[in-house]
Scaffold this motif. Structure first.
Motif, PDB file in Angstrom:
ATOM      1  N   TYR A 145       0.825  -1.207   0.000  1.00 15.96           N
ATOM      2  CA  TYR A 145       0.000   0.000   0.000  1.00 15.96           C
ATOM      3  C   TYR A 145       0.862   1.262   0.000  1.00 15.96           C
ATOM      4  O   TYR A 145       0.510   2.262  -0.644  1.00 15.96           O
ATOM      5  CB  TYR A 145      -0.906   0.012   1.241  1.00 15.96           C
ATOM      6  CG  TYR A 145      -1.787  -1.201   1.391  1.00 15.96           C
ATOM      7  CD1 TYR A 145      -2.127  -1.985   0.289  1.00 15.96           C
ATOM      8  CD2 TYR A 145      -2.278  -1.573   2.641  1.00 15.96           C
ATOM      9  CE1 TYR A 145      -2.941  -3.105   0.435  1.00 15.96           C
ATOM     10  CE2 TYR A 145      -3.097  -2.693   2.781  1.00 15.96           C
ATOM     11  CZ  TYR A 145      -3.410  -3.456   1.678  1.00 15.96           C
ATOM     12  OH  TYR A 145      -4.215  -4.557   1.829  1.00 15.96           O
TER      13      TYR A 145
ATOM     14  N   VAL B 269     -11.687  10.069   3.027  1.00 15.90           N
ATOM     15  CA  VAL B 269     -11.465   8.898   2.168  1.00 15.90           C
ATOM     16  C   VAL B 269     -10.552   9.294   1.024  1.00 15.90           C
ATOM     17  O   VAL B 269     -10.787  10.286   0.327  1.00 15.90           O
ATOM     18  CB  VAL B 269     -12.800   8.354   1.621  1.00 15.90           C
ATOM     19  CG1 VAL B 269     -12.556   7.126   0.749  1.00 15.90           C
ATOM     20  CG2 VAL B 269     -13.750   8.020   2.764  1.00 15.90           C
TER      21      VAL B 269
ATOM     22  N   THR C 198      -8.176   7.889  -2.470  1.00 18.85           N
ATOM     23  CA  THR C 198      -8.087   6.858  -3.512  1.00 18.85           C
ATOM     24  C   THR C 198      -6.656   6.808  -4.026  1.00 18.85           C
ATOM     25  O   THR C 198      -6.030   7.844  -4.281  1.00 18.85           O
ATOM     26  CB  THR C 198      -9.046   7.159  -4.675  1.00 18.85           C
ATOM     27  OG1 THR C 198      -8.796   8.484  -5.166  1.00 18.85           O
ATOM     28  CG2 THR C 198     -10.485   7.051  -4.240  1.00 18.85           C
TER      29      THR C 198
ATOM     30  N   THR D 107     -10.044  -2.035   0.101  1.00 16.69           N
ATOM     31  CA  THR D 107      -9.964  -0.904   1.020  1.00 16.69           C
ATOM     32  C   THR D 107      -9.112  -1.296   2.221  1.00 16.69           C
ATOM     33  O   THR D 107      -9.043  -2.471   2.592  1.00 16.69           O
ATOM     34  CB  THR D 107     -11.360  -0.485   1.516  1.00 16.69           C
ATOM     35  OG1 THR D 107     -11.975  -1.588   2.194  1.00 16.69           O
ATOM     36  CG2 THR D 107     -12.233  -0.044   0.370  1.00 16.69           C
ATOM     37  N   TYR D 108      -8.473  -0.327   2.823  1.00 16.32           N
ATOM     38  CA  TYR D 108      -7.711  -0.558   4.046  1.00 16.32           C
ATOM     39  C   TYR D 108      -7.740   0.728   4.873  1.00 16.32           C
ATOM     40  O   TYR D 108      -7.998   1.822   4.368  1.00 16.32           O
ATOM     41  CB  TYR D 108      -6.267  -0.977   3.747  1.00 16.32           C
ATOM     42  CG  TYR D 108      -5.413   0.073   3.064  1.00 16.32           C
ATOM     43  CD1 TYR D 108      -4.654   0.975   3.810  1.00 16.32           C
ATOM     44  CD2 TYR D 108      -5.353   0.164   1.683  1.00 16.32           C
ATOM     45  CE1 TYR D 108      -3.867   1.931   3.195  1.00 16.32           C
ATOM     46  CE2 TYR D 108      -4.573   1.119   1.055  1.00 16.32           C
ATOM     47  CZ  TYR D 108      -3.824   1.993   1.817  1.00 16.32           C
ATOM     48  OH  TYR D 108      -3.046   2.941   1.197  1.00 16.32           O
TER      49      TYR D 108
ATOM     50  N   PRO E  65      -9.392   5.813   5.924  1.00 18.94           N
ATOM     51  CA  PRO E  65      -9.586   4.747   4.930  1.00 18.94           C
ATOM     52  C   PRO E  65      -9.095   5.148   3.551  1.00 18.94           C
ATOM     53  O   PRO E  65      -9.103   6.321   3.172  1.00 18.94           O
ATOM     54  CB  PRO E  65     -11.096   4.525   4.950  1.00 18.94           C
ATOM     55  CG  PRO E  65     -11.653   5.836   5.403  1.00 18.94           C
ATOM     56  CD  PRO E  65     -10.664   6.406   6.359  1.00 18.94           C
TER      57      PRO E  65
ATOM     58  N   ILE F 144      -9.237   3.739  -0.610  1.00 20.24           N
ATOM     59  CA  ILE F 144      -9.685   2.838  -1.672  1.00 20.24           C
ATOM     60  C   ILE F 144      -8.520   2.639  -2.626  1.00 20.24           C
ATOM     61  O   ILE F 144      -8.051   3.588  -3.258  1.00 20.24           O
ATOM     62  CB  ILE F 144     -10.900   3.412  -2.421  1.00 20.24           C
ATOM     63  CG1 ILE F 144     -12.076   3.612  -1.465  1.00 20.24           C
ATOM     64  CG2 ILE F 144     -11.295   2.500  -3.573  1.00 20.24           C
ATOM     65  CD1 ILE F 144     -13.295   4.248  -2.117  1.00 20.24           C
TER      66      ILE F 144
ATOM     67  N   GLU G 210     -16.641  -0.383  -2.700  1.00 21.20           N
ATOM     68  CA  GLU G 210     -15.607  -0.131  -1.698  1.00 21.20           C
ATOM     69  C   GLU G 210     -16.045   0.933  -0.699  1.00 21.20           C
ATOM     70  O   GLU G 210     -15.662   0.889   0.482  1.00 21.20           O
ATOM     71  CB  GLU G 210     -14.303   0.300  -2.394  1.00 21.20           C
ATOM     72  CG  GLU G 210     -13.769  -0.713  -3.395  1.00 21.20           C
ATOM     73  CD  GLU G 210     -13.522  -2.073  -2.787  1.00 21.20           C
ATOM     74  OE1 GLU G 210     -13.172  -2.133  -1.584  1.00 21.20           O
ATOM     75  OE2 GLU G 210     -13.693  -3.082  -3.485  1.00 21.20           O
ATOM     76  N   TYR G 211     -16.855   1.874  -1.162  1.00 23.06           N
ATOM     77  CA  TYR G 211     -17.374   2.900  -0.258  1.00 23.06           C
ATOM     78  C   TYR G 211     -18.256   2.276   0.826  1.00 23.06           C
ATOM     79  O   TYR G 211     -18.234   2.715   1.982  1.00 23.06           O
ATOM     80  CB  TYR G 211     -18.157   3.931  -1.076  1.00 23.06           C
ATOM     81  CG  TYR G 211     -18.708   5.089  -0.291  1.00 23.06           C
ATOM     82  CD1 TYR G 211     -17.919   6.196  -0.009  1.00 23.06           C
ATOM     83  CD2 TYR G 211     -20.028   5.083   0.160  1.00 23.06           C
ATOM     84  CE1 TYR G 211     -18.430   7.269   0.709  1.00 23.06           C
ATOM     85  CE2 TYR G 211     -20.543   6.145   0.876  1.00 23.06           C
ATOM     86  CZ  TYR G 211     -19.744   7.237   1.149  1.00 23.06           C
ATOM     87  OH  TYR G 211     -20.253   8.299   1.862  1.00 23.06           O
TER      88      TYR G 211
ATOM     89  N   HIS H 295     -17.871  -0.713   2.063  1.00 21.20           N
ATOM     90  CA  HIS H 295     -16.955  -1.327   3.030  1.00 21.20           C
ATOM     91  C   HIS H 295     -16.469  -0.304   4.056  1.00 21.20           C
ATOM     92  O   HIS H 295     -16.393  -0.590   5.263  1.00 21.20           O
ATOM     93  CB  HIS H 295     -15.749  -1.926   2.300  1.00 21.20           C
ATOM     94  CG  HIS H 295     -16.028  -3.249   1.661  1.00 21.20           C
ATOM     95  ND1 HIS H 295     -16.528  -4.325   2.355  1.00 21.20           N
ATOM     96  CD2 HIS H 295     -15.863  -3.674   0.380  1.00 21.20           C
ATOM     97  CE1 HIS H 295     -16.663  -5.359   1.541  1.00 21.20           C
ATOM     98  NE2 HIS H 295     -16.281  -4.987   0.338  1.00 21.20           N
ATOM     99  N   ILE H 296     -16.141   0.886   3.570  1.00 16.46           N
ATOM    100  CA  ILE H 296     -15.643   1.929   4.467  1.00 16.46           C
ATOM    101  C   ILE H 296     -16.741   2.429   5.388  1.00 16.46           C
ATOM    102  O   ILE H 296     -16.529   2.594   6.594  1.00 16.46           O
ATOM    103  CB  ILE H 296     -15.041   3.086   3.641  1.00 16.46           C
ATOM    104  CG1 ILE H 296     -13.802   2.611   2.890  1.00 16.46           C
ATOM    105  CG2 ILE H 296     -14.717   4.277   4.531  1.00 16.46           C
ATOM    106  CD1 ILE H 296     -13.223   3.631   1.945  1.00 16.46           C
TER     107      ILE H 296
END
Length: 299
Positions: A149, A173, A175, A186-187, A192, A194, A215-216, A218-219
């Motif tokens: 990452y 957030v 990206t 995601t992490y 967070p 993406i 992915e949003y 998930h966050i």
């Protein structure tokens, strides 16, 4: 101390195992008519039970079915105990008898107070060693992923930045993109991110919107935190096969729940399915290339 922790873990894993079986039965019976979000909430209840090693009183408990497993004798052998049903005179006589017997015992030699290592201590040590080993494995994989990452680059695409600006969260957030991943992910919890694969078709706005929406979700649902807690529960209850089954099924239900949320938000079901299929084909092609390169290097 470790033996007490193992006993608590065994008690919790038995009661949580019954809960896992109940969720599995509900999942098999009603999964076609029930949103996956409901099953995720049920898994969260089981997860809390797995992580809380303290005893939680309940009118419906496995302890009522298997009392022999949980019976713990706290009365020392050979010493009469005073019960509440005795009168004060009888209790005083028994207490005098106990102390007089203890005082009249011969004190020829003193034995050092070194309790022997029992089977419970050995099992507790093995349980703790396995739990720490699994925790170390999860931590090693997390740190290895963090290096990947850290090598990613921020996304400068105008459509992606505008899409995120229209959906603000209390947590910022970001990206990023990387050529070392095959599918979006995601992490991070407080900050967070993406992470998108660099081989994505950035011109396909519909597919890009579907990926960002997934992915949003998930966050927004703190799925990264949920997966971390699930890994912790697996480390504590590694000896329970039902927890391993739960670990796999929770991941699937989380993904399907996010898919359902994207479709409910207005995404075209067919277009979303095609976007996911395209990403899966790309991921499979990248995986095959990586395996071929690895094999050619070894040859």
């Amino acid at each position: 101390m470790m033996e007490e922790l193992l006993r608590a873990a065994v008690r919790v894993t038995l009661s949580a195992g019954v809960m896992v079986l109940a969720v599995l039965l509900l999942r098999v019976r009603f999964q076609e008519r029930t949103p996956r979000r409901v099953f995720c909430l049920l898994w969260d209840i089981v997860l809390v039970r797995l992580l809380v090693l303290a005893e939680i009183p309940s009118p419906v408990s496995i302890r009522l079915w298997l009392p022999g497993i949980f019976r713990q004798s706290t009365e020392p052998a050979g010493v009469p105990m005073v019960t509440h049903g005795l009168t004060e005179g009888t209790a005083a006589i028994q207490a005098t008898y106990v102390f007089s017997a203890a005082d009249s015992a011969p004190m020829c030699c003193e034995v050092p107070n070194t309790p022997p290592v029992g089977l419970g201590n050995i099992l507790a040590a093995l349980w703790l060693a396995a739990a720490l080993t699994m925790a170390g494995w999860f931590l090693w994989n997390h740190l290895r992923s963090r290096r990947i990452y850290a090598a990613s680059l921020p996304v400068r695409d105008g459509y992606v930045l505008e899409w995120l600006a229209e959906r603000p969260l209390r947590r910022p957030v970001r990206t990023r993109y990387s050529d070392r991943i095959a599918s979006p992910l995601t992490y991070g919890v407080a900050y967070p991110v993406i992470l998108l694969p660099s081989r994505m078709d950035w011109r396909d706005r519909e597919a890009l919107s579907c990926v960002l929406s997934h992915e949003y979700e998930h966050i927004r649902r703190f799925d990264a935190l949920r997966k971390g807690l699930l890994a912790l529960a697996l480390c504590l209850h590694w000896f329970n096969p039902l927890v391993w089954c739960m670990y796999v099924l929770v991941g699937r239900d989380i993904e399907l729940s996010c898919d359902e949320a994207v479709v409910r938000a207005g995404a075209d079901r067919e277009g979303y399915a095609l976007a996911l299929l395209s990403l899966e084909e790309r991921r499979a092609a990248i995986s095959v290339k990586m395996l071929w390169r690895k094999g050619s290097r070894q040859l």
